[in-house]
Design a protein around this motif. Structure first.
Motif, PDB file in Angstrom:
ATOM      1  N   ARG A  36      64.893 159.762  94.973  1.00 52.95           N
ATOM      2  CA  ARG A  36      64.873 160.730  94.506  1.00 52.95           C
ATOM      3  C   ARG A  36      66.602 160.612  93.997  1.00 52.95           C
ATOM      4  O   ARG A  36      66.646 160.923  92.046  1.00 52.95           O
ATOM      5  CB  ARG A  36      64.796 162.348  94.173  1.00 52.95           C
ATOM      6  N   PHE A  37      67.798 160.784  94.843  1.00 46.27           N
ATOM      7  CA  PHE A  37      68.955 161.209  95.123  1.00 46.27           C
ATOM      8  C   PHE A  37      69.470 159.624  94.316  1.00 46.27           C
ATOM      9  O   PHE A  37      70.610 159.888  93.390  1.00 46.27           O
ATOM     10  CB  PHE A  37      69.425 160.917  95.701  1.00 46.27           C
ATOM     11  N   ARG A  38      68.698 158.834  94.001  1.00 45.77           N
ATOM     12  CA  ARG A  38      69.347 157.528  94.271  1.00 45.77           C
ATOM     13  C   ARG A  38      69.789 157.028  92.588  1.00 45.77           C
ATOM     14  O   ARG A  38      70.163 156.324  92.305  1.00 45.77           O
ATOM     15  CB  ARG A  38      69.142 156.287  94.661  1.00 45.77           C
ATOM     16  N   ARG A  39      68.841 157.850  92.638  1.00 42.69           N
ATOM     17  CA  ARG A  39      68.690 158.426  91.144  1.00 42.69           C
ATOM     18  C   ARG A  39      68.915 158.742  89.949  1.00 42.69           C
ATOM     19  O   ARG A  39      69.211 158.679  89.222  1.00 42.69           O
ATOM     20  CB  ARG A  39      66.581 158.435  90.864  1.00 42.69           C
ATOM     21  N   ALA A  40      68.536 160.040  90.876  1.00 44.18           N
ATOM     22  CA  ALA A  40      69.791 160.481  90.020  1.00 44.18           C
ATOM     23  C   ALA A  40      71.109 161.407  89.743  1.00 44.18           C
ATOM     24  O   ALA A  40      71.501 161.713  88.451  1.00 44.18           O
ATOM     25  CB  ALA A  40      69.938 162.361  91.143  1.00 44.18           C
ATOM     26  N   VAL A  41      71.636 159.931  90.858  1.00 39.42           N
ATOM     27  CA  VAL A  41      73.060 159.391  90.440  1.00 39.42           C
ATOM     28  C   VAL A  41      73.349 158.728  90.331  1.00 39.42           C
ATOM     29  O   VAL A  41      73.194 157.670  91.247  1.00 39.42           O
ATOM     30  CB  VAL A  41      73.909 159.796  91.775  1.00 39.42           C
ATOM     31  N   GLN A  42      74.202 158.183  88.482  1.00 44.29           N
ATOM     32  CA  GLN A  42      74.319 156.960  88.421  1.00 44.29           C
ATOM     33  C   GLN A  42      76.078 156.124  88.637  1.00 44.29           C
ATOM     34  O   GLN A  42      76.425 157.638  87.839  1.00 44.29           O
ATOM     35  CB  GLN A  42      73.446 156.303  87.593  1.00 44.29           C
ATOM     36  N   LYS A  66      70.625 162.881 105.622  1.00 44.16           N
ATOM     37  CA  LYS A  66      69.747 162.735 106.552  1.00 44.16           C
ATOM     38  C   LYS A  66      67.888 163.422 105.450  1.00 44.16           C
ATOM     39  O   LYS A  66      67.024 163.630 106.141  1.00 44.16           O
ATOM     40  CB  LYS A  66      69.788 164.343 107.084  1.00 44.16           C
ATOM     41  N   LEU A  67      68.314 163.089 104.459  1.00 44.21           N
ATOM     42  CA  LEU A  67      67.403 163.453 103.458  1.00 44.21           C
ATOM     43  C   LEU A  67      66.138 162.379 103.477  1.00 44.21           C
ATOM     44  O   LEU A  67      66.212 161.043 104.412  1.00 44.21           O
ATOM     45  CB  LEU A  67      67.251 162.638 102.017  1.00 44.21           C
ATOM     46  N   PRO A  68      65.013 162.778 103.679  1.00 46.12           N
ATOM     47  CA  PRO A  68      63.974 161.988 103.968  1.00 46.12           C
ATOM     48  C   PRO A  68      63.521 160.728 103.165  1.00 46.12           C
ATOM     49  O   PRO A  68      63.913 161.098 101.493  1.00 46.12           O
ATOM     50  CB  PRO A  68      62.566 162.840 104.561  1.00 46.12           C
ATOM     51  N   GLN A  69      62.776 159.876 103.508  1.00 43.88           N
ATOM     52  CA  GLN A  69      62.651 158.893 102.031  1.00 43.88           C
ATOM     53  C   GLN A  69      62.820 158.694 100.675  1.00 43.88           C
ATOM     54  O   GLN A  69      64.238 158.774  99.610  1.00 43.88           O
ATOM     55  CB  GLN A  69      61.655 157.418 102.980  1.00 43.88           C
TER      56      GLN A  69
END
Lengths: 350, 361
Positions: free
Chosen positions: A83-89, A75-78
């Motif tokens: 940021r999450f996408r970048r934080a976890v690789q 449910k995170l806003p865009q």
């Protein structure tokens, strides 16, 4: 590097539907703290990769949630999602399949840098690429910048994958069997490089492996989670888990593992399983999923309720086993139904 | 160089296999791949010999050559493979006609292939795999069939701890990976071979399944007299099952000795490197190091000792001359100009190793 904890909260993932539904991951909860190393260990089909993919945001949980800094990732806003996408690789198992064969190393590494606008000029890009390659031990960097994946060894390719994951300064790296396809002599080099990243850059790791010895080496200061048929059966500090395993499945794994030392491995204490064959995920046994194979099996107690992940809880060390709970003086954590069924079965056989 | 050490002629032990100076290459567009270079070894009829090495060290090619199953592109350039048959005859495997070869395979020497998933025919029941093997390789007058076949197949499946009633009727896809691997071993045993070759028998199997296979192989060796050759990248498998270990690098045996000698007193820097690179579960945290560089290109091999580009001991002599396999202890050979230094360095580190061993206990 700033850190935000990532948490799986009662996360499950199902495949298929109806009678063909497979519960690949069933109600798994744990948190990765900033800078922490957690190894997920288990046999094929235990759900460790699916768990890793949920953590990396590549799969949505069928039930439960993934929390990033306490907020539901779904449910995170865009902006925050980005940021999450970048934080976890994630680093995948197969370095032969995870790199585009027609791109050279420069192209592979500059794509995410451009996408996330992390470098402003050409010269900055060049410096960054060199830095990345040096970090992952591909030196001198000039020698590798123009190479295509086919010109690299398995170990070198995997290093390129790691460099690619590092382009966006991640907080957590999910590494799914990153060394299992790399030659023995190069494996430790790759592991030691990842360990160094963890120490120097403070990156947290969710490290997925089938090899308990590799897990021990990689997360000596961290934790290990042991999975079996979609469930977490034991979770605790590596040193304790390796020395004093609580769950019979963990003990079976430790006693079964062959070691590269003839004396040691031939005189290791063996745990006899009741059955060598793993049950199908399509037809899971009632109660504890390990009970048909477990040497500690007790009728009634083990095949009535499914033990909770924290049936045993000793200073943060968790294990899903009622027999162990009773032996360790935590019998009050066993639900009434299993206790009664177990007692009845004992009376019958007595 | 052609007479390997370690071939003891103990009472009641008979030689089954003698390999001398074997040279095998693959012709490719880029040139000749030298997969096996000057390999010599002996095998007694109750011996268990492990070839360990990384991918591309020529170990699978070597295994295939012993049952003459090399692909078309491969050719044996030199050397001899002499097999002593049960009836007391000698067969030169490099020079056999198809009929003799057919009868040799599986009756004298059987092979369990890597990845059992692909080695069984998916549209044939397990029973038919046994029938096929019996028909193809048995003597013309004494083909195993009908009840005799079922009995023998049942016996073999029981030896590998499978339920024959269920398994014989099953198709490969109905069995798990570990069960298929055990079927492959049972098929290998069908015609009572004197030598069983296993290529990565436990790779890609889970720990508990792997343990089951190891125990099956151990029990088989205790109860039945046959020799075993296995080929693996996994040192721990050799530690479990081998009497002797041969370390292979770039198509050559670089060290050969008893399992204790090779694991506890290695004399070749590549063996040392492998041992230092494998984590153990028992004991405290160890410092592990990898071998620098990558395995060589078998088409364009380095000069001199093929390991020199990765070796901490390399000197000019190593760059110029390939060291022969020489005796470094009774029953142990190593191909290194600096084996004495390698050995004394290893033993000097012994204190630290013993401490580790004490911690394990």
């Amino acid at each position: 590097m700033s850190g935000t904890p990532i948490e799986l909260e009662h996360a499950s993932r199902f495949y298929g539907s109806g009678s063909q539904q497979v519960r690949a991951v069933d109600d798994v909860s744990f948190t990765i703290e900033p800078g922490e190393t957690l190894c997920l260990v288990g046999e094929s089909g235990c759900g460790k990769s699916t768990t890793g993919r949920m953590m990396a945001g590549l799969l949505e949980p069928s039930e439960g949630r993934v929390l990033y800094g306490g907020k539901d990732v779904g449910k995170l806003p865009q902006e925050e999602k980005k940021r999450f996408r970048r934080a976890v690789q994630i680093i995948h198992q197969d370095p032969y399949a995870s790199l585009n064969p027609i791109r050279n190393v420069t192209q592979i590494l500059s794509a995410p840098l451009r996408r996330h606008k992390l470098t402003k000029s050409r010269s900055e890009l060049g410096t960054k690429l060199r830095e990345l390659l040096e970090t992952v031990g591909l030196t001198p960097p000039e020698e590798f910048l123009r190479k295509h994946p086919h010109e690299l060894s398995g170990g070198q390719r995997q290093r390129v994958s790691v460099a690619r994951a590092l382009t966006v300064n991640p907080e957590v790296i999910v590494a799914d069997e990153p060394v299992s396809m790399v030659d023995v002599s190069l494996r430790i080099g790759l592991l030691n490089m990842l360990l160094k990243l963890q120490q120097d850059l403070g990156v947290a790791f969710l490290f997925i492996t089938h090899d308990l010895a590799v897990a021990k080496h990689f997360s000596w200061e961290g934790r290990i989670g042991v999975m079996y048929l979609g469930r977490m059966v034991e979770l605790g500090s590596t040193q304790r888990l390796v020395r004093e395993p609580v769950h019979p499945y963990t003990r079976a794994l430790i006693s079964a593992l062959p070691e590269a030392d003839p004396e040691l491995t031939r005189h290791k204490e063996r745990l006899r399983l009741r059955s060598p064959d793993i049950p199908s995920l399509l037809n899971l046994p009632a109660g504890c999923p390990f009970h048909p194979r477990c040497p500690k099996y007790e009728e009634g107690l083990c095949d009535t309720d499914r033990p909770a992940e924290d049936a045993v809880a000793l200073d943060g060390h968790l294990a899903a086993c009622y027999v162990a709970a009773r032996e360790l003086g935590q019998g009050d954590r066993i639900p009434e139904s299993s206790r009664t069924a177990g007692a009845e079965a004992r009376r019958r056989t007595a | 160089m052609s007479e390997p050490v370690g071939a003891t002629q103990g009472a009641g032990r008979n030689q089954v296999l003698r390999v001398r100076d074997l040279e095998i290459g693959y012709s490719t567009d880029r040139g000749l791949v030298r997969a096996v270079r000057g390999v010599s070894f002996d095998l007694e009829d109750d011996d268990s010999l492990a070839f360990i090495g990384e991918s591309g060290s020529g170990k699978t090619t070597l295994g295939l050559s012993l049952v003459r199953l090399l692909p078309q592109s491969a050719s044996i350039a030199r050397g001899e493979i002499v097999f002593h048959t049960a009836s007391g005859g000698e067969l030169d495997l490099t020079d056999l006609d198809d009929e003799t070869l057919r009868r040799f395979r599986w009756r004298e020497c059987a092979m369990v292939f890597q990845s059992a998933q692909n080695a069984l025919n998916p549209v044939m029941r397990i029973r038919d795999h046994f029938a096929d093997t019996a028909r193809d390789h048995a003597e013309t007058d004494g083909v195993l069939k009908g009840r005799a076949l079922t009995e023998r197949a049942t016996e073999c499946l029981q030896l590998v701890q499978l339920d024959p009633d269920r398994v014989l009727r099953a198709y490969p896809h109905e069995l798990s990976g570990g069960m298929r691997q055990r079927v492959m071993i049972a098929l290998g045993l069908l015609l009572n071979p004197r030598v069983l070759i296993l290529d990565e028998p436990t790779t890609a199997l889970d720990v508990l399944t792997q343990r089951a296979i190891i125990e099956v192989l151990r029990e088989l060796r205790e109860g039945h007299r046959f020799a075993m050759i296995f080929v693996s990248h996994d040192l721990s498998l050799a530690a479990e099952l081998a009497d002797r270990v041969a370390t292979t690098y770039a198509g050559r045996i670089v060290e050969l000795g008893d399992v204790e000698q090779v694991f506890y007193h290695p004399r070749h820097p590549y063996t040392v490197g492998l041992l230092d690179a494998v984590p153990t579960l028992a004991g405290e945290h160890q410092e592990l190091s990898s071998i620098p560089g990558s395995p060589p290109d078998l088409i364009d091999l380095p000069s001199g000792c093929k390991f020199h580009p990765r070796c901490p001991y390399a000197t000019d002599k190593c760059r110029e001359e390939d060291p022969p396999l020489i005796e470094v202890a009774p029953g142990q050979t190593a191909a290194c100009w600096h084996w004495e230094k390698v050995g004394s360095d290893w033993e000097a580190r012994g204190g630290e190793r013993h401490e580790r061993d004490a911690n394990r206990a």
